[in-house]
Design a protein around this motif. Sequence first.
Motif, mmCIF file in Angstrom:
data_model
loop_
_atom_site.group_PDB
_atom_site.id
_atom_site.type_symbol
_atom_site.label_atom_id
_atom_site.label_comp_id
_atom_site.label_asym_id
_atom_site.label_seq_id
_atom_site.Cartn_x
_atom_site.Cartn_y
_atom_site.Cartn_z
ATOM 1 N N LEU A 308 0.803 -1.227 0.000
ATOM 2 C CA LEU A 308 0.000 0.000 0.000
ATOM 3 C C LEU A 308 0.835 1.275 0.000
ATOM 4 O O LEU A 308 0.358 2.336 -0.406
ATOM 5 C CB LEU A 308 -0.918 0.008 1.226
ATOM 6 C CG LEU A 308 -2.026 -1.041 1.262
ATOM 7 C CD1 LEU A 308 -2.679 -1.084 2.634
ATOM 8 C CD2 LEU A 308 -3.070 -0.752 0.194
ATOM 9 N N LEU A 309 2.082 1.197 0.475
ATOM 10 C CA LEU A 309 2.892 2.402 0.642
ATOM 11 C C LEU A 309 3.476 2.856 -0.691
ATOM 12 O O LEU A 309 4.108 2.087 -1.411
ATOM 13 C CB LEU A 309 4.018 2.134 1.641
ATOM 14 C CG LEU A 309 4.815 3.360 2.100
ATOM 15 C CD1 LEU A 309 3.919 4.337 2.868
ATOM 16 C CD2 LEU A 309 6.001 2.939 2.961
ATOM 17 N N ALA A 310 3.275 4.131 -1.006
ATOM 18 C CA ALA A 310 3.809 4.701 -2.252
ATOM 19 C C ALA A 310 5.323 4.877 -2.148
ATOM 20 O O ALA A 310 5.880 4.996 -1.052
ATOM 21 C CB ALA A 310 3.144 6.048 -2.524
ATOM 22 N N LEU A 311 5.977 4.887 -3.291
ATOM 23 C CA LEU A 311 7.404 5.196 -3.334
ATOM 24 C C LEU A 311 7.590 6.616 -2.802
ATOM 25 O O LEU A 311 6.941 7.559 -3.263
ATOM 26 C CB LEU A 311 7.918 5.092 -4.767
ATOM 27 C CG LEU A 311 9.433 5.123 -4.946
ATOM 28 C CD1 LEU A 311 10.076 3.909 -4.294
ATOM 29 C CD2 LEU A 311 9.795 5.173 -6.433
ATOM 30 N N GLY A 312 8.448 6.779 -1.828
ATOM 31 C CA GLY A 312 8.627 8.078 -1.189
ATOM 32 C C GLY A 312 7.730 8.290 0.009
ATOM 33 O O GLY A 312 7.877 9.280 0.733
ATOM 34 N N GLY A 313 6.800 7.365 0.233
ATOM 35 C CA GLY A 313 5.915 7.462 1.391
ATOM 36 C C GLY A 313 6.575 6.932 2.654
ATOM 37 O O GLY A 313 7.633 6.295 2.614
ATOM 38 N N ILE A 314 5.944 7.187 3.778
ATOM 39 C CA ILE A 314 6.464 6.753 5.080
ATOM 40 C C ILE A 314 5.384 5.988 5.822
ATOM 41 O O ILE A 314 4.225 6.420 5.886
ATOM 42 C CB ILE A 314 6.919 7.954 5.938
ATOM 43 C CG1 ILE A 314 8.100 8.674 5.270
ATOM 44 C CG2 ILE A 314 7.302 7.510 7.349
ATOM 45 C CD1 ILE A 314 8.527 9.930 5.998
ATOM 46 N N ALA A 315 5.768 4.842 6.361
ATOM 47 C CA ALA A 315 4.882 4.068 7.229
ATOM 48 C C ALA A 315 5.446 4.092 8.646
ATOM 49 O O ALA A 315 6.655 3.922 8.835
ATOM 50 C CB ALA A 315 4.756 2.631 6.736
ATOM 51 N N LEU A 316 4.578 4.309 9.618
ATOM 52 C CA LEU A 316 4.971 4.231 11.025
ATOM 53 C C LEU A 316 4.176 3.140 11.703
ATOM 54 O O LEU A 316 2.942 3.145 11.671
ATOM 55 C CB LEU A 316 4.726 5.565 11.745
ATOM 56 C CG LEU A 316 5.574 6.774 11.349
ATOM 57 C CD1 LEU A 316 5.268 7.935 12.278
ATOM 58 C CD2 LEU A 316 7.043 6.444 11.382
ATOM 59 N N PHE A 317 4.890 2.192 12.300
ATOM 60 C CA PHE A 317 4.279 1.112 13.064
ATOM 61 C C PHE A 317 4.646 1.292 14.532
ATOM 62 O O PHE A 317 5.770 1.673 14.847
ATOM 63 C CB PHE A 317 4.814 -0.250 12.608
ATOM 64 C CG PHE A 317 4.059 -0.879 11.476
ATOM 65 C CD1 PHE A 317 3.406 -2.100 11.656
ATOM 66 C CD2 PHE A 317 4.002 -0.276 10.225
ATOM 67 C CE1 PHE A 317 2.716 -2.698 10.619
ATOM 68 C CE2 PHE A 317 3.308 -0.867 9.180
ATOM 69 C CZ PHE A 317 2.661 -2.086 9.370
ATOM 70 N N VAL A 318 3.708 0.979 15.417
ATOM 71 C CA VAL A 318 4.028 0.879 16.836
ATOM 72 C C VAL A 318 3.640 -0.518 17.284
ATOM 73 O O VAL A 318 2.558 -1.020 16.952
ATOM 74 C CB VAL A 318 3.306 1.959 17.678
ATOM 75 C CG1 VAL A 318 1.792 1.843 17.586
ATOM 76 C CG2 VAL A 318 3.760 1.889 19.134
ATOM 77 N N VAL A 319 4.558 -1.180 18.000
ATOM 78 C CA VAL A 319 4.325 -2.553 18.453
ATOM 79 C C VAL A 319 4.863 -2.725 19.860
ATOM 80 O O VAL A 319 5.678 -1.933 20.333
ATOM 81 C CB VAL A 319 4.989 -3.587 17.517
ATOM 82 C CG1 VAL A 319 4.336 -3.604 16.150
ATOM 83 C CG2 VAL A 319 6.485 -3.339 17.405
ATOM 84 N N ASN A 320 4.413 -3.790 20.506
ATOM 85 C CA ASN A 320 5.000 -4.140 21.792
ATOM 86 C C ASN A 320 6.490 -4.402 21.635
ATOM 87 O O ASN A 320 6.946 -4.896 20.606
ATOM 88 C CB ASN A 320 4.319 -5.374 22.369
ATOM 89 C CG ASN A 320 2.943 -5.052 22.923
ATOM 90 O OD1 ASN A 320 2.049 -4.697 22.174
ATOM 91 N ND2 ASN A 320 2.768 -5.180 24.214
ATOM 92 N N GLN A 321 7.236 -4.084 22.663
ATOM 93 C CA GLN A 321 8.688 -4.117 22.600
ATOM 94 C C GLN A 321 9.230 -5.483 22.199
ATOM 95 O O GLN A 321 10.261 -5.584 21.538
ATOM 96 C CB GLN A 321 9.256 -3.659 23.947
ATOM 97 C CG GLN A 321 10.736 -3.346 23.957
ATOM 98 C CD GLN A 321 11.579 -4.573 24.236
ATOM 99 O OE1 GLN A 321 11.083 -5.552 24.794
ATOM 100 N NE2 GLN A 321 12.843 -4.527 23.846
ATOM 101 N N PHE A 322 8.519 -6.567 22.556
ATOM 102 C CA PHE A 322 9.055 -7.909 22.306
ATOM 103 C C PHE A 322 8.831 -8.400 20.873
ATOM 104 O O PHE A 322 9.367 -9.434 20.482
ATOM 105 C CB PHE A 322 8.447 -8.922 23.283
ATOM 106 C CG PHE A 322 6.963 -9.123 23.130
ATOM 107 C CD1 PHE A 322 6.460 -10.005 22.177
ATOM 108 C CD2 PHE A 322 6.069 -8.460 23.949
ATOM 109 C CE1 PHE A 322 5.097 -10.198 22.042
ATOM 110 C CE2 PHE A 322 4.704 -8.655 23.817
ATOM 111 C CZ PHE A 322 4.216 -9.520 22.856
ATOM 112 N N ILE A 323 8.054 -7.687 20.067
ATOM 113 C CA ILE A 323 7.793 -8.140 18.700
ATOM 114 C C ILE A 323 8.960 -7.740 17.792
ATOM 115 O O ILE A 323 9.311 -6.560 17.711
ATOM 116 C CB ILE A 323 6.475 -7.549 18.179
ATOM 117 C CG1 ILE A 323 5.301 -8.131 18.971
ATOM 118 C CG2 ILE A 323 6.293 -7.832 16.686
ATOM 119 C CD1 ILE A 323 3.960 -7.605 18.597
#
Length: 352
Positions: A308-323
């Motif tokens: 889904l992310l375009a070239l030049g786009g930015i994805a931000l994920f937040v996850v539990n520390q152990f993943i």
Amino acid sequence: MSDQALDWMVGTLQIAIAEGKFYVWCTDENALNGLPQLSPSNLQLITNRWDIAEQAKARNLQTQFSDFDFSQHDDCSLDGFFYRISKEKPLVHHLLNNAWRCLKPGGELWLSGFKNDGTKTYIEKIAQLLGCEKNIKKNGQVYTARLTKHSPFNVQLQLDSSDYVNTRPIAADSGLTLVSKPGLFGWNKIDAGSALLIAQLEQVLSNQPAPQTAVDLGCGYGYLTVAAQQIPSAAAKNWLLTDNNAAALQIAAANLQLNRISGQVIGADAGFGLPVKADLLLCNPPFHQGFSVDGDLTDKFLANASRLLALGGIALFVVNQFIPLERKAAPLFKHVKTLIDNGSFKVISLSH
């Protein structure tokens, strides 16, 4: 991994439908990949999961995708009601109340679940309201019961479902206008991981043009969208919010409208099949499937985010520390960077 409580439910259901009476089967994520290969005309499957609804339709099952909406079912209209106990107490009480209301006199309620689901307690509660014997059977850690309705529904005596069907304002001290309801992850508060992600947005996007299209992947009630839209560098012209859960889709749409945010809300399994390219993608992926931890969920969200992310786009994920999201993301993205790790959660930037 086999779910013995679900296996009992499916086996019992297959025997019951041969009697020709009309039954409802309510199921959530616990039935994923556990749907039987049958399509009887006397069975309606009601589910709050997009992926299960799509599986059921492919099997030609009569299917309703909703937040377990029983408004179309009259009092005393059902011969039988099948339900494998869910994780959230308000939802369990909501469904048990509707089983009591909708079952005909003499109609039957089939319940199953594990000991640590609270199944025995739920069976005892609803048996008392139905006016019948508990008929609890135990097989290892699984409790099952077949209960018969003798007492008429009494709204004054129904189980406390925390007003399950109605939305209500939440997080008034956040400065955001948000509504939510029981049945959603962290429904009555702002998730600490999501708040940590939002706190990184302004700095991450400071040298970027405001996004044209943004995706909230696994949106829940829409907090990430509403909060991001208050930050000028993250304020997208159009948002696409997607989730697998019917309640999430309903409430996310309400929060878009309340905040006058331009966007659409679409049901999908971790964003699979969405026809969009995002300049900004935000995600706080779940890591539980039913009652158990499922690492494949993170992989599924990452794979769809990469597409889904375009070239030049930015994805931000937040996850539990152990993943180990950094390791999982490395084959899918050119750039993987941990922005912050506070010991509980970590926010990771991904781009092509």
